[in-house]
Design an enzyme around this catalytic site. Structure first.
Site, PDB file in Angstrom:
ATOM      1  CB  THR A 180      -0.751  -0.029   1.236  1.00 27.89           C
ATOM      2  OG1 THR A 180      -1.368  -1.209   1.476  1.00 27.89           O
ATOM      3  CG2 THR A 180      -1.852   1.011   1.309  1.00 27.89           C
ATOM      4  NE  ARG A 208      -9.057  -7.855   0.136  1.00 22.81           N
ATOM      5  CZ  ARG A 208      -8.209  -6.864   0.589  1.00 22.81           C
ATOM      6  NH1 ARG A 208      -7.568  -5.994  -0.448  1.00 22.81           N
ATOM      7  NH2 ARG A 208      -7.630  -6.826   1.892  1.00 22.81           N
ATOM      8  CB  SER A 210      -8.438  -2.353  -0.187  1.00 26.51           C
ATOM      9  OG  SER A 210      -7.565  -1.596   0.634  1.00 26.51           O
ATOM     10  CG  ASP A 211      -6.817  -1.489   4.694  1.00 27.83           C
ATOM     11  OD1 ASP A 211      -6.260  -2.421   3.946  1.00 27.83           O
ATOM     12  OD2 ASP A 211      -6.221  -0.525   4.894  1.00 27.83           O
ATOM     13  CB  THR A 229       0.461  -0.507   4.712  1.00 28.42           C
ATOM     14  OG1 THR A 229       0.944  -1.411   3.839  1.00 28.42           O
ATOM     15  CG2 THR A 229       1.704  -0.236   6.020  1.00 28.42           C
TER      16      THR A 229
HETATM   17  N1  GLY Z   1      -4.031  -2.801   2.947  1.00 30.72           N
HETATM   18  C1  GLY Z   1      -4.337  -3.117   1.563  1.00 30.72           C
HETATM   19  C2  GLY Z   1      -5.212  -4.212   1.255  1.00 30.72           C
HETATM   20  O1  GLY Z   1      -5.414  -5.145   1.998  1.00 30.72           O
HETATM   21  O2  GLY Z   1      -6.096  -4.137   0.399  1.00 30.72           O
END
Ligand code: GLY
Length: 317
Positions: A180, A208, A210-211, A229
């Site tokens: 990230t 999916r 991401s955070d 990250t």
């Molecule tokens: N932290 C990035 C992801 O898991 O997509």
């Protein structure tokens, strides 16, 4: 213009399993330092925190080594879908895009959305916005990420994620990692902003999320800003960025907030890292993963977290 506050800056290029050898560390350090220098110089000219954060994210997205923008990892179907968000600590306003495709700098869409009544868009909305803003289409695919995906397809996607950085040796060794990019800036007016951008975990299921485009991965108030990250699912389960920032807003120091949050993370067997600043100029970081690829400018000098000890580490200056 009279500078009331010494600007501060911290950036990251991911967290994950260790880089292969000294060559990998040196190359990542060089890339991060160059970007820290450029963005810190911008802050010294009086740029506001949000502007510096966007510039830093653009530079990191443009560096093919890191998993965001150019050099993003491929998802299980061989497509690149990127997520990015921006939060202005003073306005306490979050904006972002989730799973956007065929553009150079996802952070630019997050910036545009700061002033929109609809501030988080997903794939189709991001595509419409790109067209509306007449942003040219762009293919962020690099050879090394394609090679990584082909290798994984041959192994029937046995790995849960792609390499933390696009490093030939890591791909050849089949090393997993996560990537990230993120930037946290404190400007000369004492205002904070934070931005985070990613290509995701790599090899993930289509759709999916991401955070990185959630307050779990990117959050700021007037008191503190944090970019995360690592494994997005772990970051979401801890609601990590918001958790640390709220602890600072409620009165803990940045270091105490990181220490408490990472003690919880280790108990819960999480795998991630975080960087941050508070409004007094404190710089902080924490990790449970093997490496955290971060570098900072404290007003006097540049430093980094590239060679921290294995296991959980919380630090700051
Ligand atoms: N932290 C990035 C992801 O898991 O997509």
């Amino acid at each position: 213009m009279s500078n009331r506050v010494q600007p501060k800056l911290i950036i990251h290029g991911g967290a994950g399993s260790s880089l292969k050898g000294k060559g990998g560390v040196d190359a990542v350090r060089q890339s991060l330092y160059q970007i820290v220098r450029e963005v810190y110089a911008l802050l010294l000219t009086g740029a506001v925190a949000k502007e510096a954060v966007v510039k830093g994210c653009q530079l990191l997205e443009d560096a093919p080594r890191f998993n965001a923008g150019t050099g993003s990892v491929l998802q299980s179907d061989g497509q690149i879908r990127m997520s990015a968000s921006l939060m202005d600590g003073v306005a306490q306003r979050f904006s972002g895009v989730i799973n956007a495709s065929r553009l150079k700098n996802p952070i630019d869409l997050a910036l545009f959305l700061q002033n929109s009544p609809d501030r988080v868009l997903s794939d189709q909305g991001a595509a419409y916005l790109l067209r509306e803003l007449a942003i040219p289409t762009y293919d962020p695919l690099t050879d090394i990420r394609l090679q990584e995906w082909i290798q994984e397809r041959e192994g029937n996607f046995s790995k849960e994620m792609a390499g933390v950085v696009a490093e030939k040796e890591l791909v050849e060794a089949g090393e997993p990692g996560r990537g990230t990019i993120g930037v946290v800036a404190l400007d000369s007016q004492g205002h904070l902003a934070v931005g985070t951008s990613t290509g995701g975990k790599g090899f993930e299921r289509i759709g999916r999320v991401s955070d990185s485009a959630m307050p779990a991965g990117n959050y700021a108030t007037p008191q503190a800003g944090i970019s995360c990250t690592g494994i997005g699912e772990d970051i979401i389960d801890e609601c990590l960025a918001a958790r640390i920032v709220v602890r600072v807003t409620d009165g803990l120091s940045l270091y105490q907030a990181l220490e408490r949050s990472f003690a919880e993370a280790i108990r819960n067997q999480r795998d991630f890292g975080a960087i941050g600043l508070d409004c007094t100029g404190a710089i902080g970081w924490g990790k449970t993963s093997e490496v955290l690829l971060a570098a900072y400018h404290n007003g006097t000098e540049i430093g980094d977290t590239l060679e921290l000890a294995n296991g959980m580490v919380v630090g700051g200056c």
